[in-house]
Design a protein around this motif. Structure first.
Motif, short mmCIF file in Angstrom:
data_model
loop_
_atom_site.label_atom_id
_atom_site.label_comp_id
_atom_site.label_asym_id
_atom_site.label_seq_id
_atom_site.Cartn_x
_atom_site.Cartn_y
_atom_site.Cartn_z
N GLY A 1 0.61 -1.17 -0.02
CA GLY A 1 -0.34 0.18 -0.17
C GLY A 1 0.68 1.44 0.33
O GLY A 1 2.15 1.31 0.57
N PHE A 2 0.52 2.76 -0.34
CA PHE A 2 1.50 3.44 -0.69
C PHE A 2 0.42 4.95 -0.04
O PHE A 2 -1.26 5.08 0.16
CB PHE A 2 1.48 3.57 -2.27
N THR A 3 1.00 6.22 0.25
CA THR A 3 0.86 6.83 0.89
C THR A 3 0.96 8.13 -0.49
O THR A 3 2.33 8.00 -1.13
CB THR A 3 1.22 7.52 2.09
N HIS A 4 0.75 9.51 -0.39
CA HIS A 4 0.64 10.16 -1.44
C HIS A 4 0.87 11.89 -0.26
O HIS A 4 0.13 12.11 0.39
CB HIS A 4 1.05 10.64 -2.36
N LEU A 5 2.34 12.02 -0.96
CA LEU A 5 1.48 14.13 -0.23
C LEU A 5 0.24 14.51 -0.24
O LEU A 5 0.14 14.42 -1.66
CB LEU A 5 2.10 15.05 -0.58
N PRO A 6 -1.13 15.31 0.53
CA PRO A 6 -1.76 15.56 0.13
C PRO A 6 -2.03 16.87 -1.23
O PRO A 6 -1.82 17.61 -0.53
CB PRO A 6 -2.53 16.08 1.17
N ASP A 7 -2.85 16.58 -1.81
CA ASP A 7 -3.02 17.71 -2.79
C ASP A 7 -3.82 18.58 -1.82
O ASP A 7 -4.51 19.26 -1.12
CB ASP A 7 -4.04 16.43 -4.36
N LYS A 8 -3.41 19.97 -2.34
CA LYS A 8 -4.04 21.31 -2.43
C LYS A 8 -5.46 21.49 -3.06
O LYS A 8 -6.48 21.38 -2.41
CB LYS A 8 -3.03 22.14 -2.77
N ASP A 9 -5.47 20.91 -4.40
CA ASP A 9 -6.37 21.27 -5.43
C ASP A 9 -7.04 19.40 -5.36
O ASP A 9 -6.97 18.96 -5.71
CB ASP A 9 -6.68 21.54 -6.94
N PRO A 10 -7.95 19.16 -4.35
CA PRO A 10 -8.77 18.05 -4.73
C PRO A 10 -9.27 17.82 -6.41
O PRO A 10 -9.61 16.41 -7.03
CB PRO A 10 -10.08 17.66 -3.58
N VAL A 11 -9.93 18.76 -6.90
CA VAL A 11 -10.09 18.87 -8.29
C VAL A 11 -8.72 18.28 -9.36
O VAL A 11 -9.28 17.23 -10.05
CB VAL A 11 -10.77 19.74 -8.47
N ARG A 12 -8.29 18.85 -9.02
CA ARG A 12 -6.64 18.19 -9.69
C ARG A 12 -5.62 17.80 -8.17
O ARG A 12 -4.98 18.51 -8.89
CB ARG A 12 -6.24 19.10 -10.34
N PRO A 13 -5.71 16.52 -8.54
CA PRO A 13 -4.72 15.92 -7.49
C PRO A 13 -3.97 15.51 -8.13
O PRO A 13 -3.43 14.04 -8.37
CB PRO A 13 -5.29 14.50 -7.71
N LYS A 14 -2.44 16.18 -8.34
CA LYS A 14 -1.28 16.45 -9.17
C LYS A 14 -0.63 14.73 -8.62
O LYS A 14 0.48 14.08 -9.11
CB LYS A 14 -0.49 17.59 -9.03
N ASN A 15 -0.69 14.85 -6.71
CA ASN A 15 0.43 14.19 -6.60
C ASN A 15 -0.27 12.98 -6.33
O ASN A 15 0.87 11.56 -6.88
CB ASN A 15 0.48 14.34 -4.92
N GLU A 16 -1.20 12.61 -6.29
CA GLU A 16 -2.24 11.12 -5.59
C GLU A 16 -1.69 10.50 -7.05
O GLU A 16 -1.53 9.80 -7.54
CB GLU A 16 -3.82 11.71 -5.65
N ASN A 17 -2.41 11.67 -8.62
CA ASN A 17 -2.01 10.51 -10.07
C ASN A 17 -0.53 10.65 -10.31
O ASN A 17 -0.26 9.40 -11.00
CB ASN A 17 -2.49 11.89 -10.78
#
Length: 274
Positions: A36-52
């Motif tokens: 399983g993995f984690t990522h830095l939270p995204d400031k814009d949930p509509v455009r989740p750059k870190n998650e993507n």
């Protein structure tokens, strides 16, 4: 069957395809690990750059979950390990590949670091490992492993590494103390000290290109390391092949850390015969 067939764990610290944590993940996946993995939270949930960015890498290898985690927030860490518990029950390894210092405090001399910058750097780079270890301990099977990443700048002065050197020194000390504390439960805690690798984090270190040249010139192997070498060494440390190793800082740096001075051929001299 691979070394990690049937083994499960969680990875903290992949930012993109150049992250050392990604190189390690690939080595673990090749040996059959479920992760399983984690990522830095995204400031814009509509455009989740870190998650993507993270999903683009880990979804194709069968990620069991991908969730946000700000290691400075206890609630996020609680949620990450709750998800880990719900998904896997027990786990066998945790990778901590997390470090940060505010640029204005990292690029200047240590004596000029701000109080807040120092606190932030230590919180993210050191305390996060301690916080993760406390939460992971009840989930880890006997024989389980926790691994973090460090650098020679925590042992010796590396010009340009500055405040992060203090963080890595504290991190390595924490590894030793926690290895002692978790050892009776059969859990190992280690650190891997990699030579310079071209990552986003490395770009924040002054004169990084000169550092690469220095390693090529001074290291016994006369070359820099590769991400693949770091990945395989980390996988070894987390595997049953390293079952007798704990509290260790393993250097993967072409031998650079052993040198007390330049080799004879560094400035036009003659190298010893092989």
């Amino acid at each position: 069957m691979g070394l990690f067939t049937g083994k499960k764990g969680v990875i903290f610290g992949i930012a993109n395809e150049r992250s050392i944590a990604w190189a390690i993940t690939q080595a673990l996946h090749a040996e059959g690990a479920e992760m399983g993995f984690t990522h830095l939270p995204d400031k814009d949930p509509v455009r989740p750059k870190n998650e993507n960015k993270v999903r683009k890498l880990v979804d194709p290898i069968g990620a069991k979950f991908v969730i946000p985690c700000d290691v400075q927030k206890d609630g996020d860490l609680d949620a990450a390990f709750q998800k880990t518990s719900e998904t896997f029950g027990k786990i066998d390894f945790v990778l901590h590949s997390v470090a940060f210092a505010p640029p204005q405090d990292l690029t200047g001399p240590v004596y000029a670091a701000s109080r807040e910058g120092f606190k932030t750097a230590m919180d993210i780079s050191v305390y996060s490992l301690m916080a993760m270890t406390g939460r992971a301990r009840p989930l880890l099977n006997a024989g389980g492993s926790i691994l973090t990443l460090t650098y020679l700048g925590g042992e010796k002065v590396i010009p340009g590494y500055n405040l992060m050197g203090l963080c890595k020194s504290a991190l390595e000390s924490a590894v030793e103390y926690m290895a002692s504390e978790l050892g009776p439960a059969g859990i190992r805690v280690n650190a891997l000290s990699a030579g310079p690798v071209k990552t986003i984090s490395a770009s924040g270190v002054g004169d990084f290109k000169k550092m690469l040249t220095l390693y090529e010139t001074f290291a016994p192997l006369r070359r820099n390391i590769t991400e693949e070498e770091v990945g395989k060494a980390a996988m070894f440390l987390m595997s049953s092949y390293a079952s007798g190793i704990s509290g260790e800082t393993l250097h993967v740096d072409s031998g650079y850390h052993i040198m007390g001075g330049p080799p004879l051929d560094a400035f036009g001299g003659t190298a010893p015969e092989a």
